[in-house]
Scaffold this active site. Structure first.
Site, PDB file in Angstrom:
ATOM      1  N   ARG A  41     -13.217  -8.645  16.583  1.00 46.32           N
ATOM      2  CA  ARG A  41     -13.137  -9.112  18.123  1.00 46.32           C
ATOM      3  C   ARG A  41     -13.029  -7.949  18.718  1.00 46.32           C
ATOM      4  O   ARG A  41     -13.208  -6.671  18.346  1.00 46.32           O
ATOM      5  CB  ARG A  41     -11.744  -9.532  18.383  1.00 46.32           C
ATOM      6  CG  ARG A  41     -10.349  -8.834  17.960  1.00 46.32           C
ATOM      7  CD  ARG A  41      -9.183  -9.480  18.155  1.00 46.32           C
ATOM      8  NE  ARG A  41      -7.778  -9.059  17.662  1.00 46.32           N
ATOM      9  CZ  ARG A  41      -7.397  -7.821  17.897  1.00 46.32           C
ATOM     10  NH1 ARG A  41      -7.793  -7.000  18.874  1.00 46.32           N
ATOM     11  NH2 ARG A  41      -6.417  -7.381  17.151  1.00 46.32           N
TER      12      ARG A  41
ATOM     13  N   GLU B 272       0.751  -1.118   0.108  1.00 49.64           N
ATOM     14  CA  GLU B 272       0.066   0.089   0.073  1.00 49.64           C
ATOM     15  C   GLU B 272       0.810   1.270   0.031  1.00 49.64           C
ATOM     16  O   GLU B 272       2.070   1.313   0.573  1.00 49.64           O
ATOM     17  CB  GLU B 272      -0.747   0.114   1.181  1.00 49.64           C
ATOM     18  CG  GLU B 272      -2.032  -0.894   1.414  1.00 49.64           C
ATOM     19  CD  GLU B 272      -3.009  -0.697   2.392  1.00 49.64           C
ATOM     20  OE1 GLU B 272      -2.417  -0.190   3.410  1.00 49.64           O
ATOM     21  OE2 GLU B 272      -3.968  -1.424   2.236  1.00 49.64           O
TER      22      GLU B 272
ATOM     23  N   HIS C  46       4.579  -0.593  15.204  1.00 48.88           N
ATOM     24  CA  HIS C  46       3.121  -0.475  14.663  1.00 48.88           C
ATOM     25  C   HIS C  46       2.390  -1.152  15.612  1.00 48.88           C
ATOM     26  O   HIS C  46       0.940  -1.821  15.363  1.00 48.88           O
ATOM     27  CB  HIS C  46       2.967  -1.480  13.349  1.00 48.88           C
ATOM     28  CG  HIS C  46       4.019  -1.142  12.267  1.00 48.88           C
ATOM     29  ND1 HIS C  46       3.573   0.088  11.416  1.00 48.88           N
ATOM     30  CD2 HIS C  46       4.992  -1.477  11.751  1.00 48.88           C
ATOM     31  CE1 HIS C  46       4.453   0.411  10.609  1.00 48.88           C
ATOM     32  NE2 HIS C  46       5.421  -0.547  10.758  1.00 48.88           N
TER      33      HIS C  46
END
Length: 663
Positions: A292, A200, A235
């Site tokens: 979740r 990306e 991250h």
């Protein structure tokens, strides 16, 4: 409603689910590995079932054993928590086949979002904005690099089955692509058994803003405001807050409706999080959907007044959502700081150890601590090294941030290195206070957060030295039988000489010689060719100090290897260096490099006999779910590797023989 549920997880989230279940009158079953036999979640549950050895792949990832535990204890449902099997479609489907309710979305929804590339395609078809990128099936490295070259650097490599920052690499040039792709694939295969990648375009200063969504079995879907999770390392999120600073009602509505659209596109049920990248111009792009409950869900609970685990249990049992969209309210501001056993000064290397002393701040309507450990517990190499989540709330961001700083300074942990002082420095830094947020925040403001500037040292070291001196004096007992004897004095008294104390402090990876001259109620502190005149006293662990007419109050906390002084401008971690008596072990000066902790050798990057330069990557090992690259400490020759890929190594074990180049 359920009579009994099994929690297919451990630690903090297992304890969190048990608390809500108990409030609802629902019995709970815990599962545990060898390492967790005496864990907090095991003691909190009504029942507990042993499921295997310490490694997660031999216990918490064994779906058949967990399902068997649910059946044997007659549990109506299984709550997966987050991580482990929480986003495992096969496990959700197996639960349904056995008549056990999976407290989460349908298996089909998990599968739809389980592949990042498939998720992008579904979201694109649903009209949700996407970041430009390559999500194709052709995984030839040349094809992937061609796509990266075409969209322009920087780009982001992401494992399609990934999460938590694993299998992810930023690539800033074509020359870096091949090595970054290989590393990301190794990590993805190790963590998920799938090394399929997508590429990306990497936005240089985006914010990470996510929307909490909830859907029921009756066609209802809502979003419960947003969370800003921009502050990250590797991250992975560090401090989260809700609502996102500067969010307009119009943008919140637009992003919220896009999130609900994303959920409905896959016929979602239960709690989910739709994550977006929010660019500087206000445009936003779908990043992924976590099927979740999120680690950071407490900040949403604090500003909405809702118990999201209770919502999960109600929806899974067939009840409609407790609120409609127009009934959702936002009240105040909340922060969550993740307290980890890790070393921020060593690239956030995870740490292990026994929590010899553990004292969290006192909980109240403003302060909440979600944890799965107690004093005396071990931070194990087998699992994520999170110690707790510290959550604070108040009526405004400014007041909530003040509470966060106070609570961090009150946290006491000994027995392992932690990130508490790093969190405090981050939370009190000017850019964070002023909400100048983006996903590169820590890298951009590293010098400020880690207090590496000269002006920080000039401010902090005299205060640290004074605090240490006052602590040493407080720790020195005075014999009551002769309190006036000069031999009892701890104020540096010398006949006809200045009252001097000499200390050596280790701070910010350097040693500093400090001289303190005591003059009645004042202290002259000389360090690094600078002189400061201070006055002050220590009241328990509270330092009251005055410098140049400026009075301040700070907190002195003992740590596993020294002290941390928390002041309004930030935290200073230091330790006293004792005089060298010549007894130090001289055997540590060899040419080997040691494993930072228990782990597994992943790959060797050079051949024995290779001449290398400083910082050359030599081998990669995996520990605590992260890859760690061992690099050359200087120019030299790699003589021998003592381990091969796949070998297990103990922390501190010598990994290779390295001969430094002759000077």
């Amino acid at each position: 409603m359920f009579n009994k549920i099994l929690i297919a997880n451990r630690g903090e989230i297992a304890c969190r689910v048990i608390k809500t279940a108990r409030q609802m009158g629902i019995a709970t079953v815990a599962v545990y590995s060898d390492a967790d036999r005496d864990a907090l979640h095991v003691h909190m549950a009504d029942e507990a079932i042993h499921i295997g050895a310490a490694p997660a792949r031999e216990s918490y990832l064994l779906a058949d054993r967990i399902l068997a535990a649910a059946l044997s204890t007659h549990a109506d449902a299984i709550h997966p928590g987050y991580g482990f099997l929480s986003e495992n479609a096969a496990f959700a489907r197996a639960c349904a086949e056995q008549g056990v309710v999976f407290i989460g979305p349908p298996a089909a929804a998990i599968e739809a979002m389980g592949s990042k590339s498939a998720a992008k395609r579904i979201m694109g078809e649903a009209g949700v904005p996407l970041v430009p990128g390559y999500h194709g099936d052709d995984q030839d490295p040349a094809v992937l690099q061609q796509a990266a070259d075409a969209m322009g650097y920087p780009v982001l490599l992401k494992a399609t089955a990934g999460g938590g920052g694993k299998g992810m690499r930023q690539v800033w040039s074509a020359q870096e692509f091949e090595q970054a792709l290989a590393a990301a694939r190794r990590e993805a295969m190790s963590g998920f058994g799938d090394d399929t990648m997508l590429v990306e375009k990497y936005l240089t200063r985006p914010r990470h803003v996510e929307l909490q969504v909830f859907c029921d079995n009756h066609g209802n879907g809502v979003y419960l405001a947003e969370r800003d999770c921009s502050v990250q390392r590797r991250h992975q999120k560090v401090i989260e807050e809700a609502p996102a600073p500067g969010m307009s009602e119009a943008l919140r509505r637009e992003m919220g409706e896009a999130a609900v659209t994303a959920a409905r596109a896959i016929d979602y049920r239960g709690a989910g999080t739709v994550e977006f990248l929010l660019d500087e111009d206000g445009s936003f792009y779908f990043m992924e959907m976590n099927t979740r409950l999120q680690v950071e869900h407490p900040v949403t609970e604090m500003i909405t007044g809702q118990d999201l685990v209770q919502w999960q249990l109600q929806v899974a049992s067939g009840a409609p959502l407790p609120l409609l969209q127009e009934q959702v309210r936002i009240n105040g501001h909340a922060f969550e700081a993740r307290v980890y056993a890790e070393d921020p000064d060593n690239d956030f290397l995870p740490a292990t150890g026994t929590l010899d002393f553990l004292q969290p701040p006192e909980e109240s309507a403003h302060v909440r601590v979600d944890t799965g450990v107690r004093q005396g517990d071990e931070v194990s190499v087998y699992y994520d090294p999170m110690i707790a989540k510290l959550i604070v709330w108040d009526e405004s961001r400014e007041r909530a941030l003040q509470r966060l700083g106070t609570a961090l300074a009150e946290y006491r942990i000994s027995g392992t290195v932690t990130n508490l002082d790093f969190l405090y420095n981050l939370a009190t830094s000017r850019p964070f206070v002023e909400a100048e947020l983006d996903t590169g925040f820590i890298e951009r403001h590293g010098e400020l957060i880690f207090h590496e500037r000269h002006q920080d040292l000039a401010r902090e070291l005299p205060l640290a030295a004074l605090a240490l001196l006052l602590q040493k004096q407080a720790d020195t007992p005075v014999r009551p039988q002769d309190p006036y004897s000069p031999w009892q004095s701890n104020n540096g008294w010398r006949m006809n000489e200045p009252h001097l104390h000499r200390l050596t402090l280790h701070c910010h990876q350097q040693e500093y010689r400090v001289e303190i001259e005591q003059q009645s109620e004042a202290y002259i502190v000389r360090v690094a060719d600078e002189e400061s005149r201070l006055s002050g006293h220590l009241d328990g662990d509270i330092l009251h100090v005055e410098r140049d007419g400026h009075r301040q109050r700070g907190t002195l906390a003992r740590t596993h290897d020294g002290y941390t002084l928390y002041m309004p401008e930030g935290a200073c971690h230091f330790r006293e260096v004792m005089p060298d008596t010549g007894e130090a072990d001289a055997n540590g000066a060899g040419g080997g490099l040691s494993a930072p902790m228990n782990g597994t050798i992943v790959t060797l990057l050079v051949e024995p006999g290779t001449e290398v330069q400083a910082d050359t990557p030599l081998l990669v090992m995996e520990a605590m779910k992260m890859e760690h690259t061992i690099r050359a400490p200087g120019a030299g020759v790699v003589q021998t590797f003592y381990y091969q890929p796949g070998d297990l190594v103990d922390g501190g074990a010598e990994l290779l023989n390295f001969t430094p180049a002759e000077e």
